[in-house]
Design a protein around this motif. Sequence first.
Motif, PDB file in Angstrom:
ATOM      1  N   GLU A  55       0.807  -1.219   0.000  1.00  0.00           N
ATOM      2  CA  GLU A  55       0.000   0.000   0.000  1.00  0.00           C
ATOM      3  C   GLU A  55       0.841   1.269   0.000  1.00  0.00           C
ATOM      4  OE1 GLU A  55      -3.393   0.395  -0.160  1.00  0.00           O
ATOM      5  OE2 GLU A  55      -3.335  -1.722  -0.697  1.00  0.00           O
ATOM      6  N   ALA A  56       2.151   1.112   0.202  1.00  0.00           N
ATOM      7  CA  ALA A  56       3.015   2.298   0.234  1.00  0.00           C
ATOM      8  C   ALA A  56       3.043   3.024  -1.099  1.00  0.00           C
ATOM      9  CB  ALA A  56       4.437   1.901   0.636  1.00  0.00           C
ATOM     10  N   TYR A  57       2.727   2.317  -2.170  1.00  0.00           N
ATOM     11  CA  TYR A  57       2.793   2.923  -3.501  1.00  0.00           C
ATOM     12  C   TYR A  57       1.450   3.477  -3.969  1.00  0.00           C
ATOM     13  CZ  TYR A  57       7.257   0.518  -3.605  1.00  0.00           C
ATOM     14  OH  TYR A  57       8.521   0.087  -3.305  1.00  0.00           O
ATOM     15  N   ARG A  58       0.435   3.380  -3.131  1.00  0.00           N
ATOM     16  CA  ARG A  58      -0.866   3.927  -3.494  1.00  0.00           C
ATOM     17  C   ARG A  58      -0.943   5.380  -3.026  1.00  0.00           C
ATOM     18  NH1 ARG A  58      -5.704   1.141  -4.455  1.00  0.00           N
ATOM     19  NH2 ARG A  58      -4.815  -0.729  -3.481  1.00  0.00           N
ATOM     20  N   GLY A  59      -1.010   6.296  -3.973  1.00  0.00           N
ATOM     21  CA  GLY A  59      -1.038   7.717  -3.650  1.00  0.00           C
ATOM     22  C   GLY A  59      -2.261   8.399  -4.217  1.00  0.00           C
ATOM     23  N   TYR A  60      -2.372   9.679  -3.921  1.00  0.00           N
ATOM     24  CA  TYR A  60      -3.523  10.463  -4.361  1.00  0.00           C
ATOM     25  C   TYR A  60      -3.027  11.683  -5.126  1.00  0.00           C
ATOM     26  CZ  TYR A  60      -7.869  13.141  -4.245  1.00  0.00           C
ATOM     27  OH  TYR A  60      -8.994  13.859  -4.593  1.00  0.00           O
ATOM     28  N   ILE A 115      12.737  10.610  -6.235  1.00  0.00           N
ATOM     29  CA  ILE A 115      11.624   9.713  -6.530  1.00  0.00           C
ATOM     30  C   ILE A 115      11.273   8.949  -5.257  1.00  0.00           C
ATOM     31  CG2 ILE A 115      10.781   7.856  -8.002  1.00  0.00           C
ATOM     32  CD1 ILE A 115      12.894   8.624 -10.050  1.00  0.00           C
ATOM     33  N   VAL A 116      10.024   9.046  -4.838  1.00  0.00           N
ATOM     34  CA  VAL A 116       9.558   8.388  -3.617  1.00  0.00           C
ATOM     35  C   VAL A 116       8.314   7.568  -3.935  1.00  0.00           C
ATOM     36  CG1 VAL A 116      10.512  10.158  -2.092  1.00  0.00           C
ATOM     37  CG2 VAL A 116       8.181  10.406  -2.961  1.00  0.00           C
ATOM     38  N   ALA A 117       7.893   6.765  -2.959  1.00  0.00           N
ATOM     39  CA  ALA A 117       6.668   5.986  -3.120  1.00  0.00           C
ATOM     40  C   ALA A 117       5.466   6.922  -3.190  1.00  0.00           C
ATOM     41  CB  ALA A 117       6.508   4.996  -1.968  1.00  0.00           C
ATOM     42  N   GLY A 118       4.414   6.468  -3.839  1.00  0.00           N
ATOM     43  CA  GLY A 118       3.255   7.318  -4.091  1.00  0.00           C
ATOM     44  C   GLY A 118       2.557   7.828  -2.854  1.00  0.00           C
ATOM     45  N   SER A 119       2.632   7.102  -1.742  1.00  0.00           N
ATOM     46  CA  SER A 119       1.911   7.514  -0.538  1.00  0.00           C
ATOM     47  C   SER A 119       2.657   8.542   0.298  1.00  0.00           C
ATOM     48  CB  SER A 119       1.615   6.284   0.337  1.00  0.00           C
ATOM     49  OG  SER A 119       2.828   5.696   0.789  1.00  0.00           O
ATOM     50  N   VAL A 120       3.915   8.810  -0.021  1.00  0.00           N
ATOM     51  CA  VAL A 120       4.725   9.748   0.777  1.00  0.00           C
ATOM     52  C   VAL A 120       4.229  11.167   0.546  1.00  0.00           C
ATOM     53  CG1 VAL A 120       7.033  10.635   1.217  1.00  0.00           C
ATOM     54  CG2 VAL A 120       6.714   8.221   0.657  1.00  0.00           C
ATOM     55  N   HIS A 121       3.991  11.882   1.638  1.00  0.00           N
ATOM     56  CA  HIS A 121       3.517  13.264   1.535  1.00  0.00           C
ATOM     57  C   HIS A 121       4.638  14.167   1.028  1.00  0.00           C
ATOM     58  CE1 HIS A 121       1.950  17.204   2.891  1.00  0.00           C
ATOM     59  NE2 HIS A 121       0.769  16.626   2.705  1.00  0.00           N
ATOM     60  N   LYS A 153      -7.748  14.685  -8.758  1.00  0.00           N
ATOM     61  CA  LYS A 153      -8.697  14.091  -7.815  1.00  0.00           C
ATOM     62  C   LYS A 153      -8.897  12.598  -8.069  1.00  0.00           C
ATOM     63  CE  LYS A 153     -11.166  18.431  -7.061  1.00  0.00           C
ATOM     64  NZ  LYS A 153     -12.475  19.132  -7.076  1.00  0.00           N
ATOM     65  N   GLU A 154      -7.775  11.889  -8.140  1.00  0.00           N
ATOM     66  CA  GLU A 154      -7.839  10.451  -8.370  1.00  0.00           C
ATOM     67  C   GLU A 154      -6.649   9.770  -7.692  1.00  0.00           C
ATOM     68  OE1 GLU A 154      -7.638   9.896 -12.570  1.00  0.00           O
ATOM     69  OE2 GLU A 154      -5.502  10.347 -12.699  1.00  0.00           O
ATOM     70  N   TYR A 155      -6.831   8.492  -7.393  1.00  0.00           N
ATOM     71  CA  TYR A 155      -5.756   7.700  -6.804  1.00  0.00           C
ATOM     72  C   TYR A 155      -4.901   7.088  -7.914  1.00  0.00           C
ATOM     73  CZ  TYR A 155      -7.979   8.074  -2.226  1.00  0.00           C
ATOM     74  OH  TYR A 155      -8.500   8.552  -1.056  1.00  0.00           O
ATOM     75  N   PHE A 156      -3.664   6.780  -7.582  1.00  0.00           N
ATOM     76  CA  PHE A 156      -2.760   6.131  -8.527  1.00  0.00           C
ATOM     77  C   PHE A 156      -1.882   5.152  -7.762  1.00  0.00           C
ATOM     78  CE2 PHE A 156      -0.296   9.583  -6.781  1.00  0.00           C
ATOM     79  CZ  PHE A 156       1.007   9.096  -6.725  1.00  0.00           C
TER      80      PHE A 156
END
Length: 272
Positions: free
Chosen positions: A125-130, A158-164, A135-138
């Motif tokens: 789930e670390a790679y699931r970002g917004y 370059i970081v994982a998608g969920s990182v703020h 206004k969509e998830y990726f």
Amino acid sequence: MNDFTIAIYCFVDDYLHVAGKKAAAKRKLNDAEVITTALVAARYFGGNLSTACSYMRQHQGCQMPHKSNFNRMLHRLSGVLASLFVALGQSLKELNCSCEYVIDSFPVAVCRNVRIARCRLLEGEAYRGYNASKKEYFYGFKVEVITTSDGLPVEYLIVAGSVHDAKAFQAMNVALPEGSCLYADSAYTNYELESLYQECERVSLLCERKSNSRRPDTPAMAFIKKTMRKRIETCFSGIENAFPKAIHAVTAEGFLLKITLFLFAYTIDKCI
């Protein structure tokens, strides 16, 4: 295309000579030709290395190895490629007389959302970002980029998608000249970090303010920040225009390498 290829090769070859990196004598393809081929693939062929190898063989007279051998050679040079971008970014900073920079991020999905369960490239789930703008998830990575006021990338992470964005910015090794101004959106707001950069690095971190901010902006400053941030959106559009419909990679390292190549090729193309 020919001028772009020659310019890249000269830049890469000069850097490798200054750095003292020499290829093995028995190799048909030197390191400069490998990196040049990869950058040409990112600039003109959507990251397709096979097509770029064919072009270099037919039009530049390079003795290209087999596809698998070329991929191994390119992966071994990933550290050199990163050093090349740092050297290019440092040169662009020295030429940036305005000392104005902009930071923002853009997402790079490895697959569509409906295919996340079958994705073999990444797991977790670390790679699931917004993506707030769309206004969509990726599912994939997020690329933090610092550009000049003219839209030329000088630093990236370059970081994982969920990182703020705020946490990613703290992980970046930001090396801007003294007296620089770094514009950012409200996601990068960190009062302690703003004060720290101003006191230690003499760099002004100018983030857009929210309505309930403890450090509100004047209308004039709010307008300047909003105007400056629009320039990096143009840069991101140019980088993403070179992306194919789907970035082909067998491993996560290969996917990250191709992202770096697209970013590098865009920067060189704008400098020429």
